[in-house]
Every structure is written in structure tokens, then in C-alpha cells.
Design a protein around this motif. Sequence first.
Motif, short mmCIF file in Angstrom:
data_model
loop_
_atom_site.label_atom_id
_atom_site.label_comp_id
_atom_site.label_asym_id
_atom_site.label_seq_id
_atom_site.Cartn_x
_atom_site.Cartn_y
_atom_site.Cartn_z
N PHE A 1 27.28 63.44 87.03
CA PHE A 1 26.18 62.57 86.63
C PHE A 1 26.66 61.15 86.35
N PHE A 2 27.73 61.02 85.59
CA PHE A 2 28.18 59.67 85.25
C PHE A 2 28.84 58.97 86.43
N GLU A 3 29.49 59.75 87.31
CA GLU A 3 30.06 59.14 88.51
C GLU A 3 28.95 58.53 89.38
N CYS A 4 27.86 59.27 89.54
CA CYS A 4 26.82 58.82 90.47
C CYS A 4 25.74 57.95 89.80
N THR A 5 25.85 57.75 88.48
CA THR A 5 24.99 56.73 87.88
C THR A 5 25.81 55.45 87.71
N ALA B 1 25.66 59.85 101.04
CA ALA B 1 26.16 61.22 101.15
C ALA B 1 27.61 61.28 100.68
N GLY B 2 28.41 60.29 101.06
CA GLY B 2 29.80 60.24 100.63
C GLY B 2 29.92 60.10 99.12
N GLY C 1 30.91 62.60 93.84
CA GLY C 1 30.45 63.01 92.50
C GLY C 1 30.74 64.49 92.27
N ALA C 2 30.42 65.32 93.26
CA ALA C 2 30.67 66.76 93.15
C ALA C 2 32.16 67.04 93.05
N THR C 3 32.95 66.24 93.75
CA THR C 3 34.40 66.43 93.70
C THR C 3 34.94 66.12 92.31
N ARG C 4 34.36 65.11 91.65
CA ARG C 4 34.77 64.82 90.27
C ARG C 4 34.56 66.05 89.39
N SER C 5 33.45 66.75 89.60
CA SER C 5 33.18 67.96 88.81
C SER C 5 34.24 69.02 89.09
N VAL C 6 34.59 69.18 90.35
CA VAL C 6 35.60 70.17 90.72
C VAL C 6 36.94 69.83 90.05
N LEU D 1 36.03 81.41 90.06
CA LEU D 1 34.82 81.10 90.83
C LEU D 1 34.06 79.91 90.25
N VAL D 2 34.41 79.51 89.02
CA VAL D 2 33.75 78.32 88.45
C VAL D 2 34.12 77.08 89.27
N ILE D 3 35.27 77.14 89.95
CA ILE D 3 35.68 75.96 90.74
C ILE D 3 34.71 75.69 91.90
N PRO D 4 34.45 76.70 92.76
CA PRO D 4 33.41 76.43 93.79
C PRO D 4 32.04 76.17 93.17
N LEU D 5 31.76 76.84 92.05
CA LEU D 5 30.48 76.59 91.38
C LEU D 5 30.39 75.12 90.96
N ALA D 6 31.54 74.55 90.59
CA ALA D 6 31.54 73.15 90.15
C ALA D 6 31.11 72.23 91.29
N PHE D 7 31.45 72.61 92.53
CA PHE D 7 31.05 71.76 93.65
C PHE D 7 29.53 71.80 93.81
N LEU D 8 28.98 73.02 93.76
CA LEU D 8 27.52 73.16 93.88
C LEU D 8 26.81 72.45 92.72
N GLY D 9 27.25 72.76 91.50
CA GLY D 9 26.63 72.12 90.33
C GLY D 9 26.85 70.62 90.34
N GLY D 10 27.99 70.20 90.87
CA GLY D 10 28.28 68.78 90.96
C GLY D 10 27.32 68.09 91.91
N MET D 11 27.03 68.73 93.05
CA MET D 11 26.06 68.17 93.99
C MET D 11 24.69 68.06 93.33
N LEU D 12 24.35 69.09 92.53
CA LEU D 12 23.06 69.08 91.83
C LEU D 12 22.93 67.84 90.93
N PHE D 13 23.94 67.63 90.08
CA PHE D 13 23.83 66.51 89.14
C PHE D 13 24.11 65.16 89.81
N ALA D 14 24.88 65.17 90.90
CA ALA D 14 25.07 63.93 91.66
C ALA D 14 23.74 63.50 92.27
N GLY D 15 23.00 64.46 92.81
CA GLY D 15 21.70 64.15 93.42
C GLY D 15 20.72 63.62 92.40
#
Lengths: 315, 261
Positions: free
Chosen positions: B81-85, B113-114, B119-124, B147-161
Amino acid sequence: MQTRQITDHEVSARVPVIEARDLRKTFESINAVDGVQFAVQKGEVFGFLGPNGAGKTTTMRMIECVSPRTSGTLLVFGNDPDIAPAKIKQQIGVVPQETNLDPDFTCFGNLVTYARYFDIPPAEAKKRAADLLAFVQLEEKRDVLIDKLSGGMKRRLILARALVNNPSLLILDEPTIGLDPQARHLIWERLKILQAQGNTIVLTTHYLDEAARLCDRLVIMDNGKILVEGTPADLVQRYVGSEIVEVEKSDRVLACLADMKVSYEIAGDMVQIATESARDIARALLDNCQPGKVITRPATLEDVFLKLTGRTLRE
Amino acid sequence: MQHLWAVPHISRRAWKVWQRNLEVFVKTWKVNFFPPFIEALLYLFAIGLGIGTYIGGIGGIPYIQFIAPAILAISIMNSAFFECTYGSYVRMYYQKSFDAIIATPLTIEDVIAGELLWGATRSVISVTMMIPVFAGFGVISLPLSLLVIPLAFLGGMLFAGIAMCFTAITPSIDTLNYPSFLLITPMMLFAGTFFPLTLLPVFLQYGALAVLPLTHLVIIARMFTLATLSWTIFFSLAWILVVTALFCVISINLMRRRLIA
């Protein structure tokens, strides 16, 4: 009857690098570019002049494929920016009006990172970055962050960045804005070299001496329209004449000029007379009218510009 | 005018923007890698030695184990969130980086998109730094917690968006404070993080499940770190997938509207 295959080379020699017909750009209700037509040929230096808000930058942005046109035809290398932007952008280099170098990188880093956006392999990118830093005389600033550069250095680095993809078309939006004479001369010299290498260059500028010096052909725009097009020398001859007499304004001088039946223009506390023979006018004034200061000089593009676009301030 | 939900065309060049951000991040790795590591330790000491001693446990689970997945989920949320704001806004508005990049073969869609991928990568990166700390103190179960690591990518995309939507419409950098204290802070407290969702009134529980994205992220993370998988994971995953796709698409279209006149 014999037919002959037309080679690609022959086609590309005939197709203008940029071709615009009835090109328009409307922002809400403002016609920023209002039906312009021009063609830029390969190897030319083509200038866009005009007061602020004339539509120069908007035209540049449409050519750069970053602002879609509202209507009309626009072809760059024979391609439509709406259809093949990546193909066009791969072949152009852009020097924007606003300095937008990446402050998170050094000079060298800026060039290498930018090269990557053009799919240039890392080894080649580094080689080009080194060559280009030498070209704009910034070798000793290679590892310096952008914040530490002077304004002139930043503009030079932006020019280097615009060349990183070996563009066939270079678009410069006020390339020497705010630079000291040394830095301006260096940029002009570099642009001359690029032109000699066969590059096509399109530029906008407010410096009319710069336009006269660099441009093979130019247009003067105002209110979204092209007013005139031609070579700098032609335009001066066509719209002003060869020489200008400037004389300090006084009632006596004005009365005198009316008697001599020459047309003049008042610019502040000076009166300007465009003429084919400055010497005759000056002599007549000195002999008969007791003028204050009298100056004779060759007519310039600036005279054309002010004559066509007026002396009223813009924006 | 393109519709907000029109699927944008994105090329592989988007990764070049991601790569640019990664390079800058790695250059300043000392200030970037340690915060999540330190943060995990601080929580462990504050909760484990402090608050945790007053709380017996929740449903038979020690309190520190109950909140460990929430701390990971909050970190996923905050990083993206903070990366993409603020991060993206600075690059867009102050550094004019997006303007510079779209003069190259990249489109504005590629650039955004990049940014979202970054942003999602920051979460990971954040959870990858935190998991060893939690694992070292034995408050998460292995190997399922990985498995929280791949979850972080998905959740990261969510909050980045979500973040990028605000970045696209914010009039200035100051107004980005509104979503952070009206949305992010309440979620950090009420999305089943530090106390179970079931303590809330029933309508608020449903409300949280319906509209607070962090709720679903905490539910899934908790299943992984406590090794208590249940079929409801599919409901939460589906919710995240749909909402992520929606916000990412809308954010790209909003950004296009903002930057391409």
C-alpha cells in the motif's frame, strides 16, 4: 510495357519522416492544435516557433505517441501513432521541456536504465552510455547523482539519454531553455553533428537566433494554427525585408516618417522601420528630423515573429 | 474515453519498470531490508514479554501465535500500500519518471503494471524477512507457513491495486493520508488481527468479511501459520482474486485517464 520493382529504400526516401494533415487536438473546449499540416523530410532540421500556448508542445507530444490526437492524419515513419506507438517510439529520441532524469540513479545509471526500456542488451547499453557521456562532455560526472548536476549538465545528459537508442528522429522541446551561452553552444554544436550524420531533428524553441541558426525549415504557430512556413532567410525576406532602422520615438520623428510616407511600427520607446535600404532611411532621419538614437541592423527572425504574433504578452 | 473496467493491454516490458525499482531498492538495501526484520522482533518482545503475559490465549492458542499471522498480513498490506501510494506518487509527480518512461516503447499501462508488480514484490520481501524470525521463536508452524510467501504476492497485488487507485485520483501527496488513516489503520485493528472477528457484533463481522480486504488475508495466513487448513480458504482466496483483478484493472485505467490527456 516494363515495370520495375520499387525497393524499400526508394519508398523510405519518398515517405516523409513526419506527415500531418488537418491534425487537431482538443482539450475539453480548447483547440490546442487546430488543423495543422506539415511534412518533415529525412535529414532536415525542422523548427516549431510560437508564443506560449501556441500548440507546439502538444504537437510534439502527438508525434511522440504520448498524447492521442483528436482528429486528422498523423504518420511518423509512415506509421500511425494510434496503431503502432511502440514501433515509432523505438526509433525516436525525445528531449522533453521538463527535466525528468531519474534522481535515483547516477548519470551513467540513467543512460543504462533508459537503454533497457528500448530492449538494448546490457553490454551494448554500457558501451553506448560511455560513448554518449563523452559526446556531451560529462565523462567526469559518470558516477554523480542527478541532484549534483548544474542545469546545463542536466540538459546535456537529457540529450545523451535521447540518443541512447540511436534514433532516426530526434524531437527536442526547448532544448537550451535556461542555459548559459557556453552550454547552448555545446548543444548546438552537437545537434549540427547529429544532423551531419543524417538524423532528422524536430525542435521547438523560444530563442529565435537558435531557430535561425539551426533550422533548415520552420513554422511559426499561434493559437493552434500554423501561420507561416519556410526557411529562416525566406521568412525574413518575405515578411520583413532585409533591414531594420530603429529610432527613438519623438513627435518630430513620427511627423517626419509620416511626411516620408514610410510605414513604421512602435515598440516601446522606439520606432521600427523595415526597409530594403536602412542607410537611406537613417540618413533622411538624421538630416531632417533631429532624431535621438538611431540604429540600423539586418532584419531577423525575431522581427518576423513579432510581426506575425504581435507584441502582447501571453499567459 | 475508455471504460474503467476495460482490460488493459500490458506487454512484457512492464518488468523493466519493476527491474528499475528493484535496482533502486537493492542500492539502498541497508535501509530497506532491515525494517521488517526489526519489526518482527519488536512485536515478539512487546507481545511475547509484555501484553501476552496478561492474555492466556485465544481458543487454546497462545496469544503470540494468534497474532503472528496477522502481523505478517499487516506487513503485506503496508508494504504494497505505501509503496504504491507515496512511492508511486513521488515517482509520478515529483520525479516525472512515468513521463520519461512512456517516451520509450513502454506504454502507461506497462508502467503502472510494473509499479503494481513491484508493490507486490515489496510485500514478498517483507514477509520473507519476517518468517525466519517468527520461525526461530517457534511461533509459526513450518513448512506450511512458507506458503505465506506466495500469498504475500497475491495480497501485495491486492493492496497495490487499491493503493494505485488512490494515487490516480489524489489531488496532492497530502490527501493520500486519508486512505491511510481511514482505511489502512481501521483494517489493521478490526480485520480479525489482534482479536478474533467473532468478538465483533454479527453485522460488523459480515461487514468485515464483505469489504475489508485484510480480513481474508489474515484468515488465510492464520490457516498457514497455525497449520489449520479448512475449505473456507477457497472462499477467501476467491474473494481476494476477484477484488485484486478489479482494483488492478481500474487503477491502470484511472492512471491512464490521469496521465494521458
